[in-house]
Write a protein that holds these residues in place. Structure first.
Motif, mmCIF file in Angstrom:
data_model
loop_
_atom_site.group_PDB
_atom_site.id
_atom_site.type_symbol
_atom_site.label_atom_id
_atom_site.label_comp_id
_atom_site.label_asym_id
_atom_site.label_seq_id
_atom_site.Cartn_x
_atom_site.Cartn_y
_atom_site.Cartn_z
ATOM 1 N N HIS A 1 9.016 1.326 2.647
ATOM 2 C CA HIS A 1 9.238 0.639 1.678
ATOM 3 C C HIS A 1 8.396 -0.085 1.116
ATOM 4 C CE1 HIS A 1 13.610 0.589 1.713
ATOM 5 N NE2 HIS A 1 13.669 -0.547 2.509
ATOM 6 N N LEU A 2 7.368 1.787 0.847
ATOM 7 C CA LEU A 2 5.602 1.586 0.579
ATOM 8 C C LEU A 2 5.935 1.759 -1.392
ATOM 9 C CD1 LEU A 2 4.051 4.026 2.888
ATOM 10 C CD2 LEU A 2 4.447 1.329 3.126
ATOM 11 N N GLY A 3 4.508 0.708 -1.568
ATOM 12 C CA GLY A 3 4.081 0.276 -2.771
ATOM 13 C C GLY A 3 5.244 -0.659 -3.403
ATOM 14 N N GLN A 4 5.578 -1.549 -2.661
ATOM 15 C CA GLN A 4 6.553 -2.681 -2.806
ATOM 16 C C GLN A 4 6.510 -3.794 -2.640
ATOM 17 O OE1 GLN A 4 9.094 -2.106 -4.631
ATOM 18 N NE2 GLN A 4 8.506 -0.648 -4.817
ATOM 19 N N THR A 5 6.071 -4.600 -2.784
ATOM 20 C CA THR A 5 5.800 -6.285 -2.578
ATOM 21 C C THR A 5 7.361 -7.626 -2.231
ATOM 22 O OG1 THR A 5 6.124 -7.029 -4.341
ATOM 23 C CG2 THR A 5 4.087 -6.912 -2.770
ATOM 24 N N VAL A 6 7.767 -8.303 -2.051
ATOM 25 C CA VAL A 6 8.718 -8.904 -1.489
ATOM 26 C C VAL A 6 8.611 -10.338 -3.053
ATOM 27 C CG1 VAL A 6 10.428 -10.752 -0.749
ATOM 28 C CG2 VAL A 6 9.370 -8.799 0.785
ATOM 29 N N LYS A 7 9.710 -9.836 -3.635
ATOM 30 C CA LYS A 7 10.090 -10.883 -4.341
ATOM 31 C C LYS A 7 10.704 -12.176 -4.503
ATOM 32 C CE LYS A 7 12.493 -9.448 -8.528
ATOM 33 N NZ LYS A 7 13.414 -8.388 -9.647
ATOM 34 N N GLU B 1 0.573 -1.221 -0.125
ATOM 35 C CA GLU B 1 0.240 0.607 0.022
ATOM 36 C C GLU B 1 0.957 1.323 0.327
ATOM 37 O OE1 GLU B 1 -0.087 -2.297 2.041
ATOM 38 O OE2 GLU B 1 0.110 -2.200 4.020
ATOM 39 N N GLN B 2 -0.002 2.450 -0.343
ATOM 40 C CA GLN B 2 0.642 3.741 -0.418
ATOM 41 C C GLN B 2 1.140 4.505 1.260
ATOM 42 O OE1 GLN B 2 2.857 4.698 -2.466
ATOM 43 N NE2 GLN B 2 2.054 2.706 -4.386
ATOM 44 N N LEU B 3 0.286 3.510 2.123
ATOM 45 C CA LEU B 3 0.178 4.749 3.144
ATOM 46 C C LEU B 3 -0.632 3.748 4.307
ATOM 47 C CD1 LEU B 3 -1.484 7.996 3.117
ATOM 48 C CD2 LEU B 3 0.142 7.988 3.889
ATOM 49 N N PRO B 4 0.270 3.438 5.546
ATOM 50 C CA PRO B 4 -0.280 2.689 6.201
ATOM 51 C C PRO B 4 -1.779 2.629 6.706
ATOM 52 C CG PRO B 4 1.462 4.101 7.134
ATOM 53 C CD PRO B 4 1.575 3.639 6.053
ATOM 54 N N LEU B 5 -2.248 1.009 6.632
ATOM 55 C CA LEU B 5 -3.791 1.042 7.108
ATOM 56 C C LEU B 5 -4.554 2.712 7.178
ATOM 57 C CD1 LEU B 5 -2.468 0.597 11.308
ATOM 58 C CD2 LEU B 5 -3.196 -1.090 10.080
ATOM 59 N N ALA B 6 -3.823 3.445 6.013
ATOM 60 C CA ALA B 6 -5.170 4.035 5.610
ATOM 61 C C ALA B 6 -6.798 3.151 4.663
ATOM 62 C CB ALA B 6 -4.594 4.787 4.462
ATOM 63 N N SER B 7 -6.685 2.105 4.923
ATOM 64 C CA SER B 7 -8.349 1.362 3.726
ATOM 65 C C SER B 7 -8.741 1.386 5.517
ATOM 66 C CB SER B 7 -7.542 -0.135 3.577
ATOM 67 O OG SER B 7 -6.839 -0.828 4.226
ATOM 68 N N PHE C 1 -8.302 3.521 8.422
ATOM 69 C CA PHE C 1 -8.452 4.346 9.432
ATOM 70 C C PHE C 1 -8.642 5.736 8.145
ATOM 71 C CE2 PHE C 1 -5.947 2.701 12.581
ATOM 72 C CZ PHE C 1 -7.344 2.623 13.353
ATOM 73 N N GLY C 2 -8.328 5.619 7.067
ATOM 74 C CA GLY C 2 -8.304 7.207 5.901
ATOM 75 C C GLY C 2 -6.396 7.776 5.533
ATOM 76 N N GLU C 3 -6.479 8.291 4.912
ATOM 77 C CA GLU C 3 -4.804 8.778 4.698
ATOM 78 C C GLU C 3 -4.684 9.724 5.624
ATOM 79 O OE1 GLU C 3 -4.768 10.548 0.974
ATOM 80 O OE2 GLU C 3 -5.796 8.192 -0.080
ATOM 81 N N GLN C 4 -5.605 10.409 6.502
ATOM 82 C CA GLN C 4 -4.824 11.100 7.763
ATOM 83 C C GLN C 4 -4.638 10.559 8.668
ATOM 84 O OE1 GLN C 4 -8.222 13.982 6.676
ATOM 85 N NE2 GLN C 4 -7.207 15.837 7.468
ATOM 86 N N ILE C 5 -5.376 9.332 8.718
ATOM 87 C CA ILE C 5 -4.745 9.067 10.393
ATOM 88 C C ILE C 5 -3.728 7.696 9.344
ATOM 89 C CG2 ILE C 5 -5.012 7.091 11.455
ATOM 90 C CD1 ILE C 5 -7.961 8.707 12.172
ATOM 91 N N GLY C 6 -3.922 7.972 8.438
ATOM 92 C CA GLY C 6 -2.421 6.606 7.900
ATOM 93 C C GLY C 6 -1.640 7.661 7.798
ATOM 94 N N GLY C 7 -1.192 8.916 6.862
ATOM 95 C CA GLY C 7 -0.219 9.802 7.350
ATOM 96 C C GLY C 7 0.473 10.252 8.421
ATOM 97 N N ARG C 8 -0.402 10.110 9.115
ATOM 98 C CA ARG C 8 -0.172 10.212 10.791
ATOM 99 C C ARG C 8 0.896 9.521 11.357
ATOM 100 N NH1 ARG C 8 -1.906 12.271 16.889
ATOM 101 N NH2 ARG C 8 -1.198 10.892 17.663
ATOM 102 N N ILE C 9 0.512 7.933 11.080
ATOM 103 C CA ILE C 9 1.451 6.801 11.735
ATOM 104 C C ILE C 9 2.332 6.881 10.730
ATOM 105 C CG2 ILE C 9 0.918 3.808 11.265
ATOM 106 C CD1 ILE C 9 -2.167 4.890 11.973
ATOM 107 N N ARG C 10 2.219 6.667 9.542
ATOM 108 C CA ARG C 10 4.038 6.862 8.918
ATOM 109 C C ARG C 10 4.619 7.755 9.487
ATOM 110 N NH1 ARG C 10 5.518 7.487 2.413
ATOM 111 N NH2 ARG C 10 7.558 7.611 2.996
ATOM 112 N N ARG C 11 3.977 8.781 10.016
ATOM 113 C CA ARG C 11 5.411 10.130 10.242
ATOM 114 C C ARG C 11 5.277 9.935 11.236
ATOM 115 N NH1 ARG C 11 1.870 13.227 7.703
ATOM 116 N NH2 ARG C 11 0.324 13.611 9.558
ATOM 117 N N ILE C 12 4.580 9.298 12.145
ATOM 118 C CA ILE C 12 5.080 9.424 13.783
ATOM 119 C C ILE C 12 6.320 8.025 13.752
ATOM 120 C CG2 ILE C 12 4.663 7.288 15.589
ATOM 121 C CD1 ILE C 12 1.720 9.706 15.388
#
Ligand SMILES: Cc1cc2nc3c(=O)[nH]c(=O)nc-3n(C[C@H](O)[C@H](O)[C@H](O)COP(=O)(O)OP(=O)(O)OC[C@H]3O[C@@H](n4cnc5c(N)ncnc54)[C@H](O)[C@@H]3O)c2cc1C
Length: 519
Positions: A320-326, A292-298, A300-311
């Motif tokens: 490493h968002l937008g990435q999967t493990v090969k 995903e592009q932001l943690p937990l945005a699905s 809590f939504g993007e604002q809380i997802g952004g807060r979580i990422r910043r903290i």
């Protein structure tokens, strides 16, 4: 002072309606409450994590804990809803000559069974739901045989602590058990450890074990929880790649953490983020990989997802968002994680948290499983009479809309376990609780109440980047769920309103002058 003498504790006029006070009596904190004209007194410590109930919310004769929403009846100290364990100490009160007096009437412990009952109740699973059910059966006076069966080597323990304080090195393993063995002995709750159930036969209402033996019950509760999903990429089974569901998993991780300087966490959902936080507390260099592009945005939504990422970033986590493990690469053990964009991350250990699936393999052929989980009716009874299900495996109809839902929350599992126990004893009441969960990261708890698989608007009360806020999740103008950091009383109140099928409009919610608590 149990059932003992009356003690004078406060001048009557000092206790105001709706404003609880704490007094100290013989080194114990007692909560005094004047509610709807009556005076109540009970222990002030929640029997889950010892939160001060004076910081919670009292409505009528029920107090709700500010930390994890346990509820107690203040008129008699009884636990009304987990995650609390014991009842609260209870007190009689009286007013004489302008003073409030109290006298202890109960200590809060669950009484041992008395009398005879030929019935046997089996509980498959010794987690949040299973344990709450077993305790509730005794609390309700069931005197028959209770057998709780677990595939794990341990009696019930606090699974939520595994990814938090235990992994951070801030809680010793001895804090994990919910109860000591003496407690189960006194209540005559038999626990079979390391006895995975391999089959259930609804016809004979019995469970089978790997050695071919079986056991039948007058009632059976299925509470086998979930199992972590595996990643099907090369190297995922290399030593050093871990899942985290059980105490055994946590112990294996803890042993390796002693040597680890760098860790890769795969998955940015609750478990992954809590693990990242705990490893940072140990000074380990942490990389989180997630699609995903932001943690937990699905959730809590993007604002809380952004807060979580910043903290997390402020605390040194690299995303490493937008990435999967090969691929996981290494010789004897994992040494590198190769991402979908080709980036290679060196690592000493990998922890994979990519979701959970209900643990229902042993139910194959029983007819109780639909689409990988166990549907139940409003009494938490499965398609087979006398067989109930609760917790992560159960698909439960919502108490208001009837919409089927399955959630993976500690508190919800405990409440379902308690409700199922009452229904096993004959209660016809439907399950009405709203789901509640919390996640603790960097010392701050994010709490959530309700169920909003979909929402089209999020409204904030307070600043999402500030120390405390409440967020309301709306669908077509109706409040479906609320989340908060701090502001526990408002969150509890919103839960109560949703539970009573009353909505709070978005304009009211975001208006700081609007008094939610008096709604
Ligand atoms: C690391 C971690 C942290 C978490 N943190 C939080 C949190 O902060 N907040 C929150 O709300 N939720 C949290 N959760 C989720 C929460 O722990 C679960 O939702 C909850 O434990 C579900 O309870 P349960 O009783 O359904 O299942 P479990 O607690 O998983 O218990 C299942 C039991 O069934 C047994 N079992 C399984 N299969 C068999 C079998 N075939 N035979 C016999 N026994 C069997 C298991 O051994 C276990 O005893 C966390 C989960 C994990 C893994």
């Amino acid at each position: 002072m149990e059932n003992g003498e009356w003690i004078k504790v406060l001048v009557d006029s000092e206790l105001r309606e709706g404003t609880p006070l704490v007094v100290e009596v013989e080194e114990r904190k007692v909560l005094l409450i004047r509610s709807e004209g009556r005076i109540y007194a009970c222990g002030n410590e929640c029997s889950h994590y010892h939160a001060p109930l004076s910081d919670g919310l009292v409505v009528g004769h029920v107090v709700t804990c500010p930390w994890h929403n346990a509820r107690f009846d203040i008129s008699n100290g009884r636990l009304d809803a987990p995650p609390g364990l014991n009842d609260l100490a209870s007190y009689q009160t009286k007013v004489e000559e302008g003073n409030i007096w109290i006298r202890q009437t109960g200590k809060g412990s669950i009484p041992a069974p008395e009398g005879g009952d030929d019935r046997t109740f089996l509980i498959v699973g010794a987690g949040a739901a299973g344990n709450a059910a077993a305790e509730c059966l005794r609390r309700e006076g069931f005197a028959g045989r209770i057998v709780m069966i677990t595939g794990e080597a341990y009696t019930p323990y606090d699974r939520t602590m595994l990814s938090k304080d235990l992994l951070a090195g801030e809680a010793p393993a001895k804090w994990l058990p919910l109860r000591g063995q003496k407690f189960y002995d006194r209540l005559k709750i038999e626990i079979l450890t390391e006895r995975p159930v391999t089959g259930v036969d609804p016809g004979t209402r019995s469970v089978r074990f790997a050695d071919g033996t079986s056991m039948s019950g007058d009632r059976i509760l299925l509470a086998s929880g979930g199992r972590p999903r595996r990643l099907s990429v090369p190297g995922a089974e290399l030593p050093g790649c871990h899942l985290l569901r059980s105490r055994a998993h946590a112990e294996a991780i803890l042993t390796e953490l002693e040597q680890a300087k760098t860790a890769v966490v795969v998955g940015a959902s609750f478990i992954g983020l809590e693990v990242a936080c705990s490893l940072r507390a140990r000074g380990i260099d942490v990389h989180v990989v997630a699609p995903e592009q932001l943690p937990l945005a699905s959730v809590f939504g993007e604002q809380i997802g952004g807060r979580i990422r910043r903290i997390h970033e402020q605390n040194g986590v690299t995303f490493h968002l937008g990435q999967t493990v090969k691929e996981f690469a290494g010789g004897q053990r994992v040494a590198e994680v190769i991402l979908s964009d080709g980036k290679r991350l060196n690592t000493d250990i990998v922890i994979i948290g990519v979701g959970v699936q209900p643990e229902v393999d042993y139910l194959r052929g029983s007819g109780l499983v639909v689409e990988g989980a166990v549907p139940v009716n409003e009494r938490l009874e499965t398609a087979a009479e006398g067989i109930f299900a609760a917790g992560d495996i159960a698909v439960v109809p919502d108490g208001r809309s009837g919409e089927p839902r399955r959630v993976e929350h500690w508190v919800e599992a405990g409440r379902q376990g308690m409700h199922a126990a009452r229904c096993m004893l004959g209660s016809r009441e439907g399950y009405r609780e709203l789901p509640f969960f919390w996640s603790k990261q960097y010392g701050s708890s994010l709490r959530y109440i309700g169920y909003a698989r979909k929402f089209d608007r999020i409204v904030f009360r307070g600043e999402v980047d500030g120390k405390s806020f409440v967020a309301g999740f709306y669908l077509e103008g109706v409040l479906k769920a609320a989340a908060s950091v701090g502001r526990a009383r408002e969150l509890i109140r919103l839960g109560q309103l949703m539970e009573a099928d009353k909505s709070v409009g978005p304009e009211q919610l975001q208006d700081p002058a609007f008094d939610l608590l008096s709604m």
